[in-house]
Design an enzyme around this catalytic site. Sequence first.
Site, PDB file in Angstrom:
ATOM      1  N   CYS A   2       0.999  38.860  63.105  1.00  9.46           N
ATOM      2  CA  CYS A   2       2.035  39.176  62.127  1.00  9.46           C
ATOM      3  C   CYS A   2       1.484  40.154  61.100  1.00  9.46           C
ATOM      4  O   CYS A   2       0.299  40.150  60.788  1.00  9.46           O
ATOM      5  CB  CYS A   2       2.571  37.956  61.366  1.00  9.46           C
ATOM      6  SG  CYS A   2       3.240  36.687  62.404  1.00  9.46           S
ATOM      7  N   ARG A  27       0.598  44.413  64.934  1.00  4.99           N
ATOM      8  CA  ARG A  27       0.185  43.031  64.731  1.00  4.99           C
ATOM      9  C   ARG A  27       1.198  42.023  65.295  1.00  4.99           C
ATOM     10  O   ARG A  27       0.963  40.820  65.267  1.00  4.99           O
ATOM     11  CB  ARG A  27      -0.012  42.752  63.239  1.00  4.99           C
ATOM     12  CG  ARG A  27      -0.989  43.688  62.567  1.00  4.99           C
ATOM     13  CD  ARG A  27      -1.155  43.332  61.114  1.00  4.99           C
ATOM     14  NE  ARG A  27      -1.731  42.023  60.956  1.00  4.99           N
ATOM     15  CZ  ARG A  27      -3.020  41.753  60.949  1.00  4.99           C
ATOM     16  NH1 ARG A  27      -3.883  42.730  61.078  1.00  4.99           N
ATOM     17  NH2 ARG A  27      -3.448  40.528  60.813  1.00  4.99           N
ATOM     18  N   TRP A  75       4.735  37.965  65.086  1.00  2.00           N
ATOM     19  CA  TRP A  75       4.314  37.542  66.419  1.00  2.00           C
ATOM     20  C   TRP A  75       4.527  36.033  66.425  1.00  2.00           C
ATOM     21  O   TRP A  75       3.846  35.295  65.712  1.00  2.00           O
ATOM     22  CB  TRP A  75       2.835  37.886  66.643  1.00  2.00           C
ATOM     23  CG  TRP A  75       2.390  37.632  68.054  1.00  2.00           C
ATOM     24  CD1 TRP A  75       2.554  38.472  69.119  1.00  2.00           C
ATOM     25  CD2 TRP A  75       1.706  36.484  68.551  1.00  2.00           C
ATOM     26  NE1 TRP A  75       2.023  37.907  70.251  1.00  2.00           N
ATOM     27  CE2 TRP A  75       1.491  36.684  69.933  1.00  2.00           C
ATOM     28  CE3 TRP A  75       1.260  35.297  67.982  1.00  2.00           C
ATOM     29  CZ2 TRP A  75       0.847  35.752  70.737  1.00  2.00           C
ATOM     30  CZ3 TRP A  75       0.622  34.365  68.778  1.00  2.00           C
ATOM     31  CH2 TRP A  75       0.412  34.601  70.148  1.00  2.00           C
ATOM     32  N   ASN A 101       1.407  35.358  57.393  1.00  3.17           N
ATOM     33  CA  ASN A 101       0.707  35.642  58.648  1.00  3.17           C
ATOM     34  C   ASN A 101      -0.298  34.522  58.866  1.00  3.17           C
ATOM     35  O   ASN A 101      -1.219  34.368  58.063  1.00  3.17           O
ATOM     36  CB  ASN A 101      -0.016  37.004  58.527  1.00  3.17           C
ATOM     37  CG  ASN A 101      -1.062  37.210  59.612  1.00  3.17           C
ATOM     38  OD1 ASN A 101      -0.935  36.675  60.703  1.00  3.17           O
ATOM     39  ND2 ASN A 101      -2.087  37.974  59.306  1.00  3.17           N
ATOM     40  N   GLY A 102      -0.103  33.718  59.909  1.00  3.59           N
ATOM     41  CA  GLY A 102      -1.041  32.618  60.162  1.00  3.59           C
ATOM     42  C   GLY A 102      -0.301  31.401  60.664  1.00  3.59           C
ATOM     43  O   GLY A 102       0.836  31.491  61.119  1.00  3.59           O
ATOM     44  N   GLU A 488     -12.013  45.380  83.274  1.00  9.33           N
ATOM     45  CA  GLU A 488     -11.316  46.082  82.199  1.00  9.33           C
ATOM     46  C   GLU A 488     -10.165  46.933  82.756  1.00  9.33           C
ATOM     47  O   GLU A 488      -9.078  46.973  82.179  1.00  9.33           O
ATOM     48  CB  GLU A 488     -12.335  46.941  81.425  1.00  9.33           C
ATOM     49  CG  GLU A 488     -11.770  47.831  80.337  1.00  9.33           C
ATOM     50  CD  GLU A 488     -11.018  47.099  79.234  1.00  9.33           C
ATOM     51  OE1 GLU A 488     -11.042  45.863  79.174  1.00  9.33           O
ATOM     52  OE2 GLU A 488     -10.362  47.792  78.430  1.00  9.33           O
ATOM     53  N   LYS A 492      -6.288  46.457  81.700  1.00 10.39           N
ATOM     54  CA  LYS A 492      -5.473  47.558  81.157  1.00 10.39           C
ATOM     55  C   LYS A 492      -4.162  47.657  81.914  1.00 10.39           C
ATOM     56  O   LYS A 492      -3.112  47.811  81.329  1.00 10.39           O
ATOM     57  CB  LYS A 492      -6.178  48.901  81.280  1.00 10.39           C
ATOM     58  CG  LYS A 492      -7.209  49.354  80.278  1.00 10.39           C
ATOM     59  CD  LYS A 492      -6.881  49.387  78.835  1.00 10.39           C
ATOM     60  CE  LYS A 492      -6.837  48.041  78.202  1.00 10.39           C
ATOM     61  NZ  LYS A 492      -7.968  47.561  77.488  1.00 10.39           N
ATOM     62  N   GLU A 495      -1.782  44.468  81.324  1.00  8.41           N
ATOM     63  CA  GLU A 495      -1.233  44.246  79.987  1.00  8.41           C
ATOM     64  C   GLU A 495      -0.184  45.287  79.595  1.00  8.41           C
ATOM     65  O   GLU A 495       0.712  44.988  78.826  1.00  8.41           O
ATOM     66  CB  GLU A 495      -2.323  44.153  78.918  1.00  8.41           C
ATOM     67  CG  GLU A 495      -3.055  45.432  78.628  1.00  8.41           C
ATOM     68  CD  GLU A 495      -4.112  45.284  77.551  1.00  8.41           C
ATOM     69  OE1 GLU A 495      -3.931  44.491  76.634  1.00  8.41           O
ATOM     70  OE2 GLU A 495      -5.139  45.982  77.651  1.00  8.41           O
ATOM     71  N   HIS A 511     -15.304  36.758  99.876  1.00 16.22           N
ATOM     72  CA  HIS A 511     -15.251  35.305  99.648  1.00 16.22           C
ATOM     73  C   HIS A 511     -13.839  34.841  99.286  1.00 16.22           C
ATOM     74  O   HIS A 511     -13.667  33.779  98.708  1.00 16.22           O
ATOM     75  CB  HIS A 511     -16.249  34.918  98.552  1.00 16.22           C
ATOM     76  CG  HIS A 511     -17.662  35.237  98.914  1.00 16.22           C
ATOM     77  ND1 HIS A 511     -18.358  34.544  99.875  1.00 16.22           N
ATOM     78  CD2 HIS A 511     -18.492  36.209  98.485  1.00 16.22           C
ATOM     79  CE1 HIS A 511     -19.566  35.060 100.009  1.00 16.22           C
ATOM     80  NE2 HIS A 511     -19.673  36.078  99.172  1.00 16.22           N
ATOM     81  N   LYS A 610      -2.074  43.118  68.384  1.00 16.20           N
ATOM     82  CA  LYS A 610      -3.387  43.753  68.304  1.00 16.20           C
ATOM     83  C   LYS A 610      -4.441  42.831  67.709  1.00 16.20           C
ATOM     84  O   LYS A 610      -5.601  42.872  68.077  1.00 16.20           O
ATOM     85  CB  LYS A 610      -3.238  45.011  67.445  1.00 16.20           C
ATOM     86  CG  LYS A 610      -4.464  45.878  67.377  1.00 16.20           C
ATOM     87  CD  LYS A 610      -4.595  46.697  68.627  1.00 16.20           C
ATOM     88  CE  LYS A 610      -5.891  47.462  68.678  1.00 16.20           C
ATOM     89  NZ  LYS A 610      -6.261  47.736  70.070  1.00 16.20           N
TER      90      LYS A 610
HETATM   91  C1  F6R Z   1      -6.951  44.349  75.524  1.00 21.16           C
HETATM   92  C2  F6R Z   1      -7.143  43.955  74.142  1.00 21.16           C
HETATM   93  C3  F6R Z   1      -7.518  42.547  73.858  1.00 21.16           C
HETATM   94  C4  F6R Z   1      -8.595  42.505  72.758  1.00 21.16           C
HETATM   95  C5  F6R Z   1      -8.888  41.049  72.361  1.00 21.16           C
HETATM   96  C6  F6R Z   1     -10.017  40.953  71.362  1.00 21.16           C
HETATM   97  O1  F6R Z   1      -6.635  45.711  75.618  1.00 21.16           O
HETATM   98  O2  F6R Z   1      -6.995  44.742  73.235  1.00 21.16           O
HETATM   99  O3  F6R Z   1      -7.932  41.891  75.001  1.00 21.16           O
HETATM  100  O4  F6R Z   1      -9.747  43.128  73.251  1.00 21.16           O
HETATM  101  O5  F6R Z   1      -7.735  40.490  71.822  1.00 21.16           O
HETATM  102  O6  F6R Z   1      -9.706  41.635  70.193  1.00 21.16           O
HETATM  103  P1  F6R Z   1     -10.821  42.063  69.173  1.00 21.16           P
HETATM  104  O7  F6R Z   1     -11.702  43.046  69.828  1.00 21.16           O
HETATM  105  O8  F6R Z   1     -10.061  42.653  68.022  1.00 21.16           O
HETATM  106  O9  F6R Z   1     -11.573  40.818  68.784  1.00 21.16           O
END
Ligand code: F6R
Length: 615
Positions: A2, A27, A75, A101-102, A488, A492, A495, A511, A610
């Site tokens: 949020c 956020r 969020w 936020n929380g 990774e 990508k 998501e 396996h 984020k």
């Molecule tokens: C994927 C992504 C998330 C963050 C994860 C950790 O693209 O952005 O998987 O990597 O939420 O976030 P941080 O790095 O901010 O602790």
Amino acid sequence: MCGIVGYIGKRDAYSIVIKGLKRLEYRGYDSAGIMLHDGKELKVSKTKGKVTDLEEVSQKDNNFFGSIGMGHTRWATHGVPNDVNSHPHLSNSGNLAIIHNGIIENYEPLKKELIKRGYVFHSDTDTEVLINLIEDVQKKENIKLGKAVQIALNQVVGAYAIAVFDKNKPDEIIVARLGSPLAIGIGDGEFFVASDASPFIEYTSNAIYLEDEEMAIVRLHKPIKVRKIKDDSLVDPYVQELKMNLEQIEKGGYDHFMMKEIYEQPNVIKDTYRGRLLANKGIIQMAGVEDNLEKFLNAERIIIVACGTSWHAGLVAEYIFEEFARIPVEVEYASEFRYRNPIINKKDVVVAISQSGETADTLAAIKLAKENGAFVFGVCNVVGSSISRETDAGAYTHAGPEIGVASTKAFTTQITVLTLIALRLAKAKGTMSNSDFHRYLLELEMIPEKVEEALETNEIAKKIANIYKDSPNCLYLGRGYNFPVALEGALKLKEISYIHAEGYPAAEMKHGPIALIDESMPVVVIAPKMGHYDKVVSNIQEIKSRSGKIIAVVTKGDTQVRDLADHVIEIPETSDALSPLLTTIPLQLLSYHIAVMRGCNVDQPRNLAKSVTVE
Ligand code: F6R
């Protein structure tokens, strides 16, 4: 998660709050709301959806203006994303408004108690409980709002960054934080409050970042008073000069932040090693490492804690640290580590990696490690973030603000920092020959140029994206240093495009996952001509003989894989250990184009945010 934003001053609060919410939308974007006070009346507008939906709804009311305002982009945690659960929430009297936020963990018993006392609840949120608790305290004790907030917060368990407004006191906003970030911008006769400084960056470069368990009374024409929530004692606030600029948080001609951030990588990798990597002098200098060199050198083990993409950077670091500095490394999901009673020794060095510096699980893992006497080192991007403050020492990545929810430049700059640390330790421990050390310094220095070249794969990535954009599944395979890159790449894709994707160590395929392969399965294989190249070629043959569609990331000039693969993407040559910095680039581009072609919201994928400040 949020985002919260507030304004008190002489300007039109509506446009400041709306613009601020758009910048904080990374956020969370399940719903949005705004409250304005025009000197007489308090008005609220809120809706499910994004800030643009809120603009549409709120602009229907011509009288929606004021010079005090607060807004929220959500969020969802408690209660589905709908209009009623959107913030701001009002107290039963209608006098108090809150944005939050929380999570208030003990909201249920508090709510029951308030219901007994006659309070009525309109939403399913924990936040509405908090604002009524504040009102109840205020009424019972007949005290000022600031004091009521302080008393109420002492009854609360959970995490919060809040801003509270009382329509009977329309010259002040009370803010408080525990576990969620909160910045106060100090302008000329005006104040801003927000989850980060981006909403007010064009108005002031002076800001106070509240520490955990602090609250502030932000009152017009008065200096800001910061107090400890626990005992109400006064704290001397530290006014920080902000380094962020407007350009950094705008799209700069790109259609999406994600693409802008992918293309920023050559520059930000350079920014990350600038002043630290002095190839001509043959040294690496990083204050956080130098000051704690003995701790690193005496470490019996390095434990890396992180989540998501940062965890993948940690996995790359595991290979690098072990190979370069010969220190045993364990890489842990912060969320698992913190809950499983891990064995942590005083001689462990815990490295916490986080772009946002606010991830709740990583923060909790750090606290646990510190309680057990370990030395904790942070690798964060956001300056002044909770994790950067909670750790004993650290090194920032200099990626600049990452706004696209899918992490790109944060990943490569994290690997850059971790490589620098591993090289510094290798030098100090004598685990790497001088010639190898110098070779790595020179190679690392050339990485930005090579990333630039890797970005030239954009057109081919786009073509491949067009062929596979409708596939329901995708496999990613890699070995050694490029196994985490496979993970990774898959993350990508899933998501941002919602295609089911899995990353595997290439050798693990036989396996189990090999059963999935048929003529409709695209398999992205990371196969640079180094490390376990021959083994990867064998894996590619296994896929080919089962008619899988092979998209291979190869070193420029490779012919062996070209003969086998359906598509090849060439990246420049570098050493095995540094190859993730290049192989990851076409995978970022591939998922970007697939998501765009599928009509997905690349910068704000569904259900994500984020900054993950819930556990
Ligand atoms: C994927 C992504 C998330 C963050 C994860 C950790 O693209 O952005 O998987 O990597 O939420 O976030 P941080 O790095 O901010 O602790």
